[in-house]
Each structure stands twice: as structure tokens, then as C-alpha cells.
Design a protein around this motif. Sequence first.
Motif, PDB file in Angstrom:
ATOM      1  N   ASP A 258       6.871  -2.429  -0.182  1.00  0.00           N
ATOM      2  CA  ASP A 258       7.148  -2.386  -1.620  1.00  0.00           C
ATOM      3  C   ASP A 258       5.995  -3.045  -2.381  1.00  0.00           C
ATOM      4  N   GLN A 259       5.173  -2.230  -3.030  1.00  0.00           N
ATOM      5  CA  GLN A 259       4.015  -2.761  -3.754  1.00  0.00           C
ATOM      6  C   GLN A 259       4.438  -3.639  -4.927  1.00  0.00           C
ATOM      7  N   GLY A 260       5.559  -3.312  -5.554  1.00  0.00           N
ATOM      8  CA  GLY A 260       6.059  -4.140  -6.646  1.00  0.00           C
ATOM      9  C   GLY A 260       6.467  -5.520  -6.177  1.00  0.00           C
ATOM     10  N   ALA A 261       7.061  -5.591  -4.993  1.00  0.00           N
ATOM     11  CA  ALA A 261       7.442  -6.896  -4.442  1.00  0.00           C
ATOM     12  C   ALA A 261       6.216  -7.728  -4.116  1.00  0.00           C
ATOM     13  N   ILE A 262       5.167  -7.080  -3.645  1.00  0.00           N
ATOM     14  CA  ILE A 262       3.924  -7.799  -3.346  1.00  0.00           C
ATOM     15  C   ILE A 262       3.296  -8.325  -4.635  1.00  0.00           C
ATOM     16  N   LEU A 263       3.184  -7.475  -5.653  1.00  0.00           N
ATOM     17  CA  LEU A 263       2.630  -7.941  -6.925  1.00  0.00           C
ATOM     18  C   LEU A 263       3.503  -9.029  -7.527  1.00  0.00           C
ATOM     19  N   GLY A 264       4.826  -8.900  -7.403  1.00  0.00           N
ATOM     20  CA  GLY A 264       5.741  -9.886  -7.954  1.00  0.00           C
ATOM     21  C   GLY A 264       5.641 -11.242  -7.293  1.00  0.00           C
ATOM     22  N   THR A 265       5.077 -11.277  -6.107  1.00  0.00           N
ATOM     23  CA  THR A 265       4.809 -12.557  -5.460  1.00  0.00           C
ATOM     24  C   THR A 265       3.698 -13.304  -6.186  1.00  0.00           C
ATOM     25  N   PHE A 266       2.776 -12.574  -6.779  1.00  0.00           N
ATOM     26  CA  PHE A 266       1.622 -13.173  -7.441  1.00  0.00           C
ATOM     27  C   PHE A 266       1.817 -13.292  -8.957  1.00  0.00           C
TER      28      PHE A 266
END
Length: 238
Positions: A116-124
Motif C-alpha cells: 500500500d503506497q498510501g500507507a508508506i507515504l502516511g508513515t512519513f
Amino acid sequence: MSDMTQIFSEFLGTAMLILLGSGVCAAVNLAKSKAQASGWIVIAAGWATAVTIAVYASSFMGPAHLNPAVTIGMAIAGKFAWNLVFPFIIAQIIGAMVGATLVWLAYLPHWAETKDQGAILGTFATGPAIRNLPANLVTEIIGTFVLVFALLAFGETTFADGTNPMVVGILILAIGLSLGGPTGYAINPARDLGPRLAHQLLPIANKGNSDWGYSLVPIVGPIIGGAVAAGVFNILPL
């Protein structure tokens, strides 16, 4: 403390803030993390404790703003020297990038497991639950107004020695629980910009784009909110 010591304290404290704050986002967002999907309460509590620990870790060397909106607001309120505003902001952004890089390293095997690319970005970086840039901007203004006005009010109150960072942590918890839902409550330009830059630059497995189209909201909104809070504070009959 010397100016350089205070500037270093902003770098160190902001790095610690992002390491622990983005760290809880990684714990909740990333696949095969033991804390995966543990929810918003965990994220809000994690950020509150991250701020508390970061302030404890840096306040013995400086004011522990750890946030450009706080630095600017304190300067507008006459509580901080203008000549240190720009160096503080640069130190905060660099510290945030370092903290985000450490999160990437701490969770290194989990990026490849997370599709999930959104979950990865949401980590940052932060992102809106409903993408409406004017409304998102208003949310960030309101949240940061509460943050900076409360911090200025705290400065007029005497707390028991060593308890100030805990009170600030409670403030962050309140903002996160009550006002964090629409945008993820950046309330701190460095908190969003530094990690977003790290997301852009690091070789993170499965990452998508860094959503620079949204990035002005968590930069401009907190600066406006902090400035308005300082302006309101200045006109109070103290």
C-alpha cells in the motif's frame, strides 16, 4: 546557552520527535509489524509521548520548539529572538529528515512487505481523509492555533519542576484526538516537510509519489495558525 547549542538542540529534538512519531505511524501502517492496524488512539498517544520525550531530550539545551510554527509564533509574541528564527527552522527540517531516515532503517524489512503506497507515504507525511485543500488548510490553521496559543499560555503559568514536557504531551494528545481526524494534524511544517523529503529521496521499497500537490497545506496552515495565535496573545490585557 550559546546560539549554536540552541540550534543543535532543535536539530536533535526534532530528530527524536520524528523518530518516535513517524515510528508509531510505521508500527501501525506497515505490513507484518506487531502493531499493524492498532489504530488512531495508538498513533495519537505515540505522537503525544514522542513530543514529551523529544522536549525532555532537548530542552536542557534550548527552548525545544521543534516546530517552525512555534518558533515563528514565539518570535511574533516577543518571546524569541528573530535572528534565530531561520537557523532554528533549518535545524528543525534537517532534524526531521534524519529522524525519518532512522525510521526507514528501523523498519527496513517491512517496506518490501507493504504494498500500500498510501500507507508508506502516511508513515512519513500527513494526508487528508477527504481531499479538500481549503478545508484541509483551515483544519491545520485551527489545530496550530490551539497548539501555539496554549504554549504561550503555559508560559504564563508556573508548573512543578520538570513537568512542562508532560503538559505539552497532553496538549498534543488533545489536538490529535479532537482535531487530527481530517488531516492527520501536521501542526508543524518540519514534521511534514522533512519526512516528505526523506520519502522522496530514500530508496524505499514499494513507495509511490510523495504527493507534493498537498505539501503546502501542512506548511502554510501551521504557520498561519501559529502567527494568528501569537497575534491574539499579543492583544490580551496581560
